[in-house]
Design a protein around this motif. Structure first.
Motif, short mmCIF file in Angstrom:
data_model
loop_
_atom_site.label_atom_id
_atom_site.label_comp_id
_atom_site.label_asym_id
_atom_site.label_seq_id
_atom_site.Cartn_x
_atom_site.Cartn_y
_atom_site.Cartn_z
N LYS A 312 0.82 -1.21 0.00
CA LYS A 312 0.00 0.00 0.00
C LYS A 312 0.85 1.26 0.00
CE LYS A 312 -3.88 -0.37 2.56
NZ LYS A 312 -4.99 -0.61 1.61
N THR A 313 1.99 1.24 0.70
CA THR A 313 2.86 2.41 0.68
C THR A 313 3.57 2.55 -0.67
OG1 THR A 313 4.53 1.08 1.83
CG2 THR A 313 3.20 2.57 3.16
N ALA A 314 3.85 1.43 -1.33
CA ALA A 314 4.41 1.51 -2.68
C ALA A 314 3.42 2.19 -3.62
CB ALA A 314 4.75 0.11 -3.19
N TRP A 315 2.15 1.82 -3.50
CA TRP A 315 1.13 2.48 -4.32
C TRP A 315 1.07 3.97 -4.03
CZ3 TRP A 315 -3.10 -1.66 -2.96
CH2 TRP A 315 -2.88 -2.81 -3.74
N ALA A 316 1.23 4.35 -2.76
CA ALA A 316 1.18 5.77 -2.40
C ALA A 316 2.26 6.56 -3.13
CB ALA A 316 1.34 5.93 -0.89
N GLY A 317 3.40 5.91 -3.38
CA GLY A 317 4.48 6.57 -4.09
C GLY A 317 4.55 6.23 -5.55
N ALA A 318 3.50 5.57 -6.06
CA ALA A 318 3.48 5.14 -7.47
C ALA A 318 4.72 4.31 -7.81
CB ALA A 318 3.34 6.34 -8.41
N ASP A 319 5.16 3.54 -6.84
CA ASP A 319 6.35 2.70 -7.02
C ASP A 319 5.93 1.33 -7.59
OD1 ASP A 319 8.65 1.20 -6.85
OD2 ASP A 319 8.87 1.39 -4.68
N PRO A 320 6.37 0.99 -8.79
CA PRO A 320 5.96 -0.27 -9.42
C PRO A 320 6.74 -1.47 -8.88
CG PRO A 320 7.42 0.89 -10.91
CD PRO A 320 7.22 1.80 -9.71
N ASN A 321 6.80 -1.59 -7.56
CA ASN A 321 7.56 -2.65 -6.92
C ASN A 321 6.71 -3.92 -6.89
OD1 ASN A 321 9.10 -4.32 -5.29
ND2 ASN A 321 9.66 -2.68 -3.86
N TRP A 322 6.65 -4.63 -8.00
CA TRP A 322 5.77 -5.78 -8.11
C TRP A 322 6.25 -6.96 -7.27
CZ3 TRP A 322 7.85 -10.25 -10.18
CH2 TRP A 322 9.06 -10.11 -10.89
N GLY A 323 7.50 -6.91 -6.81
CA GLY A 323 7.99 -7.95 -5.92
C GLY A 323 7.22 -8.00 -4.62
N ARG A 324 6.71 -6.86 -4.17
CA ARG A 324 5.89 -6.83 -2.95
C ARG A 324 4.57 -7.56 -3.18
NH1 ARG A 324 6.88 -0.68 -0.50
NH2 ARG A 324 9.16 -0.90 -0.29
N LEU A 325 4.03 -7.46 -4.39
CA LEU A 325 2.82 -8.22 -4.72
C LEU A 325 3.10 -9.72 -4.65
CD1 LEU A 325 1.55 -6.20 -7.83
CD2 LEU A 325 0.56 -6.18 -5.54
N MET A 326 4.22 -10.13 -5.21
CA MET A 326 4.58 -11.53 -5.19
C MET A 326 4.71 -12.05 -3.76
SD MET A 326 4.86 -12.87 -8.28
CE MET A 326 6.05 -14.22 -8.20
N ALA A 327 5.33 -11.25 -2.90
CA ALA A 327 5.49 -11.67 -1.52
C ALA A 327 4.14 -11.83 -0.83
CB ALA A 327 6.35 -10.64 -0.77
N ALA A 328 3.24 -10.89 -1.06
CA ALA A 328 1.91 -10.96 -0.44
C ALA A 328 1.13 -12.16 -0.96
CB ALA A 328 1.15 -9.67 -0.69
N ILE A 329 1.27 -12.46 -2.23
CA ILE A 329 0.62 -13.65 -2.80
C ILE A 329 1.20 -14.90 -2.13
CG2 ILE A 329 0.34 -15.06 -4.88
CD1 ILE A 329 0.57 -12.38 -6.48
N GLY A 330 2.51 -14.92 -1.95
CA GLY A 330 3.17 -16.09 -1.41
C GLY A 330 2.78 -16.43 0.00
N TYR A 331 2.54 -15.42 0.85
CA TYR A 331 2.17 -15.73 2.23
C TYR A 331 0.65 -15.71 2.46
CZ TYR A 331 2.09 -10.58 3.09
OH TYR A 331 1.84 -9.23 3.06
N SER A 332 -0.12 -15.55 1.41
CA SER A 332 -1.58 -15.45 1.55
C SER A 332 -2.22 -16.73 2.07
CB SER A 332 -2.21 -15.10 0.20
OG SER A 332 -2.06 -16.18 -0.72
N GLY A 333 -1.61 -17.87 1.79
CA GLY A 333 -2.22 -19.15 2.16
C GLY A 333 -2.98 -19.80 1.03
N ALA A 334 -3.14 -19.10 -0.08
CA ALA A 334 -3.82 -19.67 -1.25
C ALA A 334 -2.90 -20.66 -1.96
CB ALA A 334 -4.24 -18.57 -2.20
N GLN A 335 -3.49 -21.56 -2.71
CA GLN A 335 -2.68 -22.47 -3.51
C GLN A 335 -2.07 -21.71 -4.67
OE1 GLN A 335 -4.13 -26.49 -4.68
NE2 GLN A 335 -3.79 -25.81 -6.80
#
Length: 407
Positions: A312-335
């Motif tokens: 969310k803070t990356a979005w606030a700065g318009a930072d295209p840090n897609w690695g943070r998305l990958m990390a959040a997907i990875g610990y979500s618990g979804a398959q």
């Protein structure tokens, strides 16, 4: 079905708001919606409430009243400026006293009164102020759009704008109207069962039995209010109430797809308005998750992303840090299979097969995220599950608001 830009009030409802002295600002803070069937009786009602185990007193009263009446409501009494939560027996006593006084004022049973509160938690509700304001609020009742707008204004807390939505649907050649009014800006991650505060009131002049109404409300909420998050906090007071006056003379039976779609349309409009008015928000984000093992897994991934401070803070700065998305997907618990994940920012391919896409353009991605609203699509390639979820960035504005406002 159709969106309506102007006010389109369903028949069978009257509205008013007054200053009861709960808001420090001195603005209107006490409002009512008076509902009436064609025979002058209470109307069909369905409701969903927060899943938070710390629950405000009015929600306890609402559940008891709906059970007692078999799903009927005559008066909705809404106060802002005080959540009437974590106040012990005194909170329940205040809610019941307000209901009893409103019943006397409007000529109904106390069980037909539906109280709602929003504001500061842990402060006793001065019910005597609400009770003293009831004669004035009754004198102000009206069915016109300006009366409806009075309610929209009076229920606001940290909100910056009023939230309303209107639609109509033709059933057997006759018009049915649906209107919605609500509030919500912070403390927004509704988890409404089954399955500061969000209060939503949906009104229709269709004739619908309470059991059918509840089923339709459940379906509409699941893909609207249960698909938004501003800060990941679930309020103690979250409430969605749906009332059906029957005054259009059009009876809606279970499974009516057109009415269901229109109800969902109104609910989704209100849900998105809540996100857009989130505390300190500078970016509204639509997450489109697809290819999940199930719809439930898609929601799990969306919430994991929407609740990540790093994302969310990356979005606030318009930072295209897609690695943070990958990390959040990875610990979500979804398959997931990390090597199969694809990500787009709008139409820009960012990630392919779990790695940086060959066509990735960081400058273009940054420019895209500078927009006030943008979408992110994630394909997990695990199945057919999908969802759409709306969330926001996290800014210093949010911090400033919530260091100065007691919740």
């Amino acid at each position: 079905m159709s969106d309506v830009s102007g006010f389109l009030i369903p028949a069978g409802f009257r509205f008013a708001a007054v200053k009861a002295g709960l808001k420090a600002s001195g603005r209107t803070d006490f409002s009512v919606i008076v509902a009436e069937s064609a025979t002058g009786e209470a109307v069909s009602a369905a409701a969903l409430f927060t899943a938070n185990k710390v629950t405000a007193a009015p929600l306890t009263v609402d559940k008891a009243h709906l059970r007692a009446t078999g799903g009927k409501v005559r008066v909705v009494a809404i106060n802002a400026g005080n959540a009437n939560c974590a106040a012990g027996q005194a909170g329940l006593d205040a809610a019941y006293a307000t209901c009893a006084a409103a019943a006397t004022e409007f000529g109904c049973m106390p069980e037909e009164v539906f109280p709602s509160s929003t504001g500061v938690i842990g402060v006793p509700l001065p019910a005597h102020k609400l009770i003293a304001a009831l004669p004035a609020i009754k004198a102000e009742l009206g069915a016109e759009s300006d009366h409806f707008q009075q309610v929209a204004r009076a229920i606001l807390t940290t909100d910056l704008v009023e939230k309303t939505a209107f639609a109509r649907v033709m059933v057997d050649g006759r018009e049915v109207r649906i209107a919605g009014v609500g509030k919500g800006s912070g403390m927004i991650h509704p988890r409404l069962v089954p399955h500061a505060t969000m209060l939503m009131y949906l009104l229709t002049d269709a004739e619908i039995e309470p059991e059918v109404l509840q089923t339709m409300l459940n379906a509409a909420v699941e893909v609207s209010f249960n698909r938004i998050s501003v800060d990941g906090d679930t309020s103690t007071n979250d409430t969605v109430l749906l009332l059906a006056s029957g005054q259009s003379g059009v009876r809606i039976e279970a499974g009516n797809a057109d009415f269901q779609a229109t109800l969902t349309q109104v609910a989704t409009s209100l849900a998105r308005q809540v996100v857009a008015d989130g505390e300190g928000v500078t970016h509204v984000v639509e997450l489109r998750i697809r290819g999940a093992k199930s719809d439930a897994d898609a929601v799990v991934v969306a919430k994991s992303i929407a609740h990540s401070p790093l994302v969310k803070t990356a979005w606030a700065g318009a930072d295209p840090n897609w690695g943070r998305l990958m990390a959040a997907i990875g610990y979500s618990g979804a398959q997931i299979a990390p090597e199969q994940i694809d990500i787009w920012f709008g139409e820009l391919r960012i990630c392919r097969d779990g790695g940086r896409a060959a066509e990735y353009d960081e400058a273009a991605a940054h420019a895209y995220l500078e927009q006030a609203e943008f979408s992110i699509t994630i394909d997990l390639r695990q199945g057919t599950g999908q969802c759409v979820f709306w969330t926001t960035d996290l800014t210093t504005g949010y911090v400033n608001i919530n260091t100065a406002y007691s919740t």
